[in-house]
Write an enzyme that holds these catalytic residues in place. Structure first.
Site, PDB file in Angstrom:
ATOM      1  N   HIS A 277      -3.179   3.228 -13.118  1.00 22.32           N
ATOM      2  CA  HIS A 277      -4.201   2.568 -12.098  1.00 22.32           C
ATOM      3  C   HIS A 277      -4.363   1.178 -12.127  1.00 22.32           C
ATOM      4  O   HIS A 277      -4.441   0.717 -13.331  1.00 22.32           O
ATOM      5  CB  HIS A 277      -5.614   3.474 -12.190  1.00 22.32           C
ATOM      6  CG  HIS A 277      -5.831   4.731 -11.778  1.00 22.32           C
ATOM      7  ND1 HIS A 277      -6.559   5.666 -12.547  1.00 22.32           N
ATOM      8  CD2 HIS A 277      -4.904   5.426 -11.139  1.00 22.32           C
ATOM      9  CE1 HIS A 277      -6.588   6.734 -12.012  1.00 22.32           C
ATOM     10  NE2 HIS A 277      -5.493   6.832 -11.131  1.00 22.32           N
TER      11      HIS A 277
ATOM     12  N   TYR B 182     -13.092   9.883 -12.613  1.00 25.30           N
ATOM     13  CA  TYR B 182     -13.195  11.210 -13.559  1.00 25.30           C
ATOM     14  C   TYR B 182     -14.341  11.288 -14.327  1.00 25.30           C
ATOM     15  O   TYR B 182     -14.653  12.326 -14.859  1.00 25.30           O
ATOM     16  CB  TYR B 182     -11.895  10.896 -14.103  1.00 25.30           C
ATOM     17  CG  TYR B 182     -10.743  10.979 -13.446  1.00 25.30           C
ATOM     18  CD1 TYR B 182     -10.176  12.213 -12.864  1.00 25.30           C
ATOM     19  CD2 TYR B 182      -9.802   9.900 -13.417  1.00 25.30           C
ATOM     20  CE1 TYR B 182      -8.991  12.180 -12.082  1.00 25.30           C
ATOM     21  CE2 TYR B 182      -8.724   9.821 -12.545  1.00 25.30           C
ATOM     22  CZ  TYR B 182      -8.235  10.962 -12.018  1.00 25.30           C
ATOM     23  OH  TYR B 182      -7.324  11.044 -11.148  1.00 25.30           O
TER      24      TYR B 182
ATOM     25  N   ARG C 135      -2.684  16.044 -12.346  1.00 23.52           N
ATOM     26  CA  ARG C 135      -2.868  14.706 -12.680  1.00 23.52           C
ATOM     27  C   ARG C 135      -4.483  14.517 -12.977  1.00 23.52           C
ATOM     28  O   ARG C 135      -4.807  14.229 -13.967  1.00 23.52           O
ATOM     29  CB  ARG C 135      -2.308  13.906 -11.702  1.00 23.52           C
ATOM     30  CG  ARG C 135      -2.625  12.339 -12.009  1.00 23.52           C
ATOM     31  CD  ARG C 135      -1.579  11.463 -11.128  1.00 23.52           C
ATOM     32  NE  ARG C 135      -2.212  10.178 -10.786  1.00 23.52           N
ATOM     33  CZ  ARG C 135      -1.810   9.149 -11.534  1.00 23.52           C
ATOM     34  NH1 ARG C 135      -0.886   9.312 -12.438  1.00 23.52           N
ATOM     35  NH2 ARG C 135      -2.214   7.917 -11.306  1.00 23.52           N
TER      36      ARG C 135
ATOM     37  N   HIS D  68      -1.187  16.786  -7.575  1.00 24.13           N
ATOM     38  CA  HIS D  68      -1.769  15.811  -8.023  1.00 24.13           C
ATOM     39  C   HIS D  68      -3.167  16.224  -8.604  1.00 24.13           C
ATOM     40  O   HIS D  68      -3.954  15.846  -9.578  1.00 24.13           O
ATOM     41  CB  HIS D  68      -2.316  15.021  -6.636  1.00 24.13           C
ATOM     42  CG  HIS D  68      -2.546  13.553  -6.978  1.00 24.13           C
ATOM     43  ND1 HIS D  68      -1.666  12.657  -7.218  1.00 24.13           N
ATOM     44  CD2 HIS D  68      -3.605  12.584  -6.977  1.00 24.13           C
ATOM     45  CE1 HIS D  68      -1.891  11.477  -7.456  1.00 24.13           C
ATOM     46  NE2 HIS D  68      -3.173  11.451  -7.196  1.00 24.13           N
TER      47      HIS D  68
ATOM     48  N   ARG E  66       2.291  11.089 -11.137  1.00 16.94           N
ATOM     49  CA  ARG E  66       2.380  11.408  -9.913  1.00 16.94           C
ATOM     50  C   ARG E  66       3.406  12.339  -9.430  1.00 16.94           C
ATOM     51  O   ARG E  66       4.491  12.191 -10.175  1.00 16.94           O
ATOM     52  CB  ARG E  66       2.249  10.105  -9.121  1.00 16.94           C
ATOM     53  CG  ARG E  66       1.261   9.314  -9.436  1.00 16.94           C
ATOM     54  CD  ARG E  66       1.124   7.924  -8.466  1.00 16.94           C
ATOM     55  NE  ARG E  66       0.235   7.093  -8.651  1.00 16.94           N
ATOM     56  CZ  ARG E  66      -0.057   6.000  -9.482  1.00 16.94           C
ATOM     57  NH1 ARG E  66       1.295   5.685 -10.436  1.00 16.94           N
ATOM     58  NH2 ARG E  66      -0.873   5.380  -9.660  1.00 16.94           N
TER      59      ARG E  66
ATOM     60  N   LYS F 186       3.630   2.941  -8.776  1.00 15.17           N
ATOM     61  CA  LYS F 186       3.356   2.353  -7.395  1.00 15.17           C
ATOM     62  C   LYS F 186       3.864   1.186  -7.660  1.00 15.17           C
ATOM     63  O   LYS F 186       3.526   0.395  -8.567  1.00 15.17           O
ATOM     64  CB  LYS F 186       2.005   2.359  -7.215  1.00 15.17           C
ATOM     65  CG  LYS F 186       1.439   3.801  -6.727  1.00 15.17           C
ATOM     66  CD  LYS F 186       0.216   3.926  -5.952  1.00 15.17           C
ATOM     67  CE  LYS F 186      -0.144   5.274  -5.329  1.00 15.17           C
ATOM     68  NZ  LYS F 186      -1.599   5.213  -4.898  1.00 15.17           N
TER      69      LYS F 186
END
Length: 300
Positions: free
Chosen positions: A270, A279, A247, A244, A148, A172
């Site tokens: 994630h 994806y 990514r 992004h 990120r 995150k």
């Protein structure tokens, strides 16, 4: 309890209890502030502990005229979380957003870039300029590690474990993870550190940050957006892209190459594998090839 105090307490809860990033906390705050602005315009003096579902429905109806379904759904989700917090803290007994109907939204597939497009963007970098080496190292790191933009701007020299082939990334929720890094990307970072960064005096508290601007401070998210946007324009890549996008492209190529979904989930950081699964839906021709290759009746 007034709105100002409620929002302040909620911010602390999101930051300390839930470990959310500054950007996430600001997004939640923004959703509540929109509701407060609506109440002020109506000159309705009501507290967060007494507001009812009718007023909130009226607020949602108003913003629906200006925002798309996805933005509406995000605001409803943000408000629901806020009132859940008030219930958790015993300020309320009910959640006035429970009866709100969330707009139906389709699953948005992220944009991706091909190998050729990424090479064209990287080739557009002016390596004769000191910032050129830095920019190449940044974009290569985002793309080859699937980072990120917030993770790359906060990357620290002490988190580079090149001998082991990994970097430590703060993602995150203030969660660390180890991400594999390719030797070519290691080379770009080391070149930047050895020949460019060592001529920059880092600002206070920035001594360990890898990527610095000319004043010795870490780069902003907006700066990296602008760098990529200008390079894409220079390379005649007409897609609407952001950091992004690199990514997304990284994750898509891993899965197309046969990478395990769980492994990609860990690399990307994630929390839920359903986020990674998006994806799988990007390349329909790839899915068809998988069926043709592995279908149990392919030999019939």
């Amino acid at each position: 309890m007034n709105w100002k105090n409620a929002i302040k307490d909620y911010q602390l809860y999101l930051k300390i209890e839930r470990g959310l990033s500054k950007n996430s906390v600001e997004n939640y705050e923004r959703d509540i502030t929109k509701l407060v602005s609506f109440l002020n315009e109506k000159e309705t003096h009501i507290s967060p502990t007494t507001i009812d579902s009718h007023l909130i429905q009226e607020f949602i109806y108003q913003i629906a005229k200006k925002l798309n379904p996805r933005s509406q759904a995000r605001i409803i989700s943000g408000l629901r979380s806020f009132f859940d917090y008030l219930i958790f803290e015993d300020y309320r007994k009910d959640n006035p957003t429970d009866l709100l109907e969330t707009p139906k939204i389709g699953r948005k597939l992220p944009d991706t870039l091909s190998h050729e497009e990424i090479d064209e963007i990287l080739s557009a970098i002016d390596l004769s300029h000191p910032q050129g080496e830095r920019n190449r190292a940044i974009l290569e790191t985002i793309y080859s590690c699937g980072l990120r933009v917030s993770e790359v701007i906060n990357l620290q020299i002490s988190d580079l474990f090149f001998e082991e082939g990994f970097i430590k990334v703060l993602g995150k929720g203030n969660k660390f993870r180890f991400v594999p890094i390719h030797q070519s990307t290691q080379k770009y970072i080391l070149n930047y550190i050895s020949y460019i960064r060592n001529h920059i005096t880092p600002s206070k508290n920035e001594e360990d940050i890898v990527f610095l601007n000319r004043r010795g401070k870490r780069l902003s998210r907006q700066m990296i957006f602008m760098i990529l946007k200008e390079l894409a324009l220079k390379a005649n890549v007409e897609k609407k892209i952001s950091p992004h996008t690199l990514r997304h492209s990284f994750a898509t190529e891993l899965l197309k190459g046969g990478a395990d979904l769980r492994a990609v989930q860990q690399i990307l950081g994630h929390e839920s594998i359903t986020t990674t699964e998006i994806y799988v839906h990007l390349d329909k021709s790839y899915l068809a090839d998988v069926v043709n290759k592995y279908h149990p009746r392919k030999s019939n």
